[in-house]
Scaffold this active site. Structure first.
Site, PDB file in Angstrom:
ATOM      1  N   GLY A 139      34.387  -0.369  41.262  1.00 16.14           N
ATOM      2  CA  GLY A 139      33.014   0.073  41.539  1.00 16.14           C
ATOM      3  C   GLY A 139      32.964   0.956  42.764  1.00 16.14           C
ATOM      4  O   GLY A 139      33.704   1.944  42.868  1.00 16.14           O
ATOM      5  N   ASN A 197      33.843   5.624  22.550  1.00 14.12           N
ATOM      6  CA  ASN A 197      33.568   6.370  23.789  1.00 14.12           C
ATOM      7  C   ASN A 197      34.868   6.833  24.448  1.00 14.12           C
ATOM      8  O   ASN A 197      34.977   7.964  24.936  1.00 14.12           O
ATOM      9  CB  ASN A 197      32.830   5.490  24.807  1.00 14.12           C
ATOM     10  N   ASP A 226      34.567   3.760  30.254  1.00  8.86           N
ATOM     11  CA  ASP A 226      35.168   4.384  29.069  1.00  8.86           C
ATOM     12  C   ASP A 226      35.651   5.794  29.408  1.00  8.86           C
ATOM     13  O   ASP A 226      36.737   6.211  28.988  1.00  8.86           O
ATOM     14  CB  ASP A 226      34.147   4.441  27.916  1.00  8.86           C
TER      15      ASP A 226
END
Ligand code: RIB
Length: 309
Positions: free
Chosen positions: A224, A44, A254
């Site tokens: 986050g 990825n 990723d």
């Protein structure tokens, strides 16, 4: 001039089910849709860097099975080099069982690494000159640990900049960490590696200092909803999360790493590269899937300009 990027990591096939909510242990819930596609953190990140415009070569391993052709078919379609996609004669191609909550876009993942957990010393030796010729080497923790250590040793010996995305979370010996130039954990991975529970910028700063005391030169911690934090010897900075309509957060880390190394390879400094990582991650969550959701350079540039230009 762009530096060459080598990604040495996992390919697995993602088997993804979407569901109105994630099951609790022991529970069965009815899903709404299923998709199969290319995944694995190494792959990825390589796809993200490639679509972002980096000159990248991926080293990975698949089995001699139909899942292995998912990798090579996808790379050929993308125009990516497949010369270092090794084949294991016995082990099957890895897979990941992924559940995505269609209301929150959150996910749960079980990875079975298969062939990419069986990188042999011969595979590493066959990649030696490629690794030594790289400007930047990007690693994760989904391949077998003995191979990872050998790859780190070769790259470090050749003066290659090593970027480690320590995912999935795992303990690492100090001897490996001291050879890493840039580490890019999320808050959970940073906690596992430093022992610092991260809830705010001050915690991220404390964790970054622990990494730097262990010999890591520069630290990026994705936080986050808080955004992403970076620190080097000169300064530290928290860059806010970009607000987008998320439909699938799988592979966002990723995408971040792929966009981040693309910018580093183009000579951008740590804090600018962090912003490119942020944009690439934000765009990826607006689409379904992992590798297929990685954004193109023109879209990255447009959002970068709007957010930071
Ligand atoms: O980071 C997301 C990836 O983790 C998925 O593609 C899955 O394959 C797992 O490796």
């Amino acid at each position: 001039m762009k530096k060459k990027v080598v990604v040495f990591g996992s390919f697995v096939v993602d088997l993804t089910g979407r569901t109105p909510r994630l099951p609790i242990p022991g529970e069965t819930v009815m899903g709404s849709s299923f998709a199969m596609g290319p995944g694995g953190k190494g792959s990825n990140q390589a796809v993200a860097a490639h679509r972002a415009g980096a000159d990248i070569t991926l080293v990975t391993k698949v089995g001699r099975d139909v899942f292995g052709t998912v990798a090579t078919d996808f790379y050929k379609k993308e125009g990516m080099d497949t010369s270092y996609v090794f084949e294991d004669e016995k082990k099957e191609t890895g897979c990941a069982l992924i559940s995505v909550d269609e209301n929150t876009a959150q996910n749960e993942i079980v990875v079975i690494s298969g062939a990419c957990g069986n990188i042999t010393s011969e595979d590493v030796e066959r990649s030696r000159s490629l690794i030594e010729s790289a400007g930047i080497l990007l690693l994760q923790l989904e391949i077998n640990f003995d191979a990872l250590c050998k790859v780190v040793e070769i790259a470090h010996g050749a003066g290659v900049t090593i970027v480690l995305n320590p995912a999935p979370a795992a303990q690492l010996p100090d001897d490996v960490l001291r050879r890493i130039d840039i580490v890019t954990p999320n808050e959970t991975e940073a906690q596992v590696l430093t022992g610092v529970k991260i809830e705010n910028q001050a915690d991220a700063e404390r964790a970054a200092k622990v990494f730097m005391d262990k010999g890591v030169k520069e630290v990026v911690i994705t936080l986050g909803s808080l955004g992403a934090f970076a620190m080097n010897q000169e300064k530290s900075e928290l860059v806010k999360r970009l607000s987008v309509e998320a439909i699938d957060t799988t592979g966002a880390g990723d995408a971040f790493n792929g966009g981040f190394v693309m910018a580093l390879a183009e000579g951008k400094d740590l804090f600018t590269a962090l912003r490119y990582g942020n944009v690439t991650g934000a765009l990826s969550v607006t689409k379904l899937g992992t590798a297929p959701s990685m954004p193109l350079r023109e879209d990255i540039d447009a959002m970068y300009e709007k957010a930071y230009g």
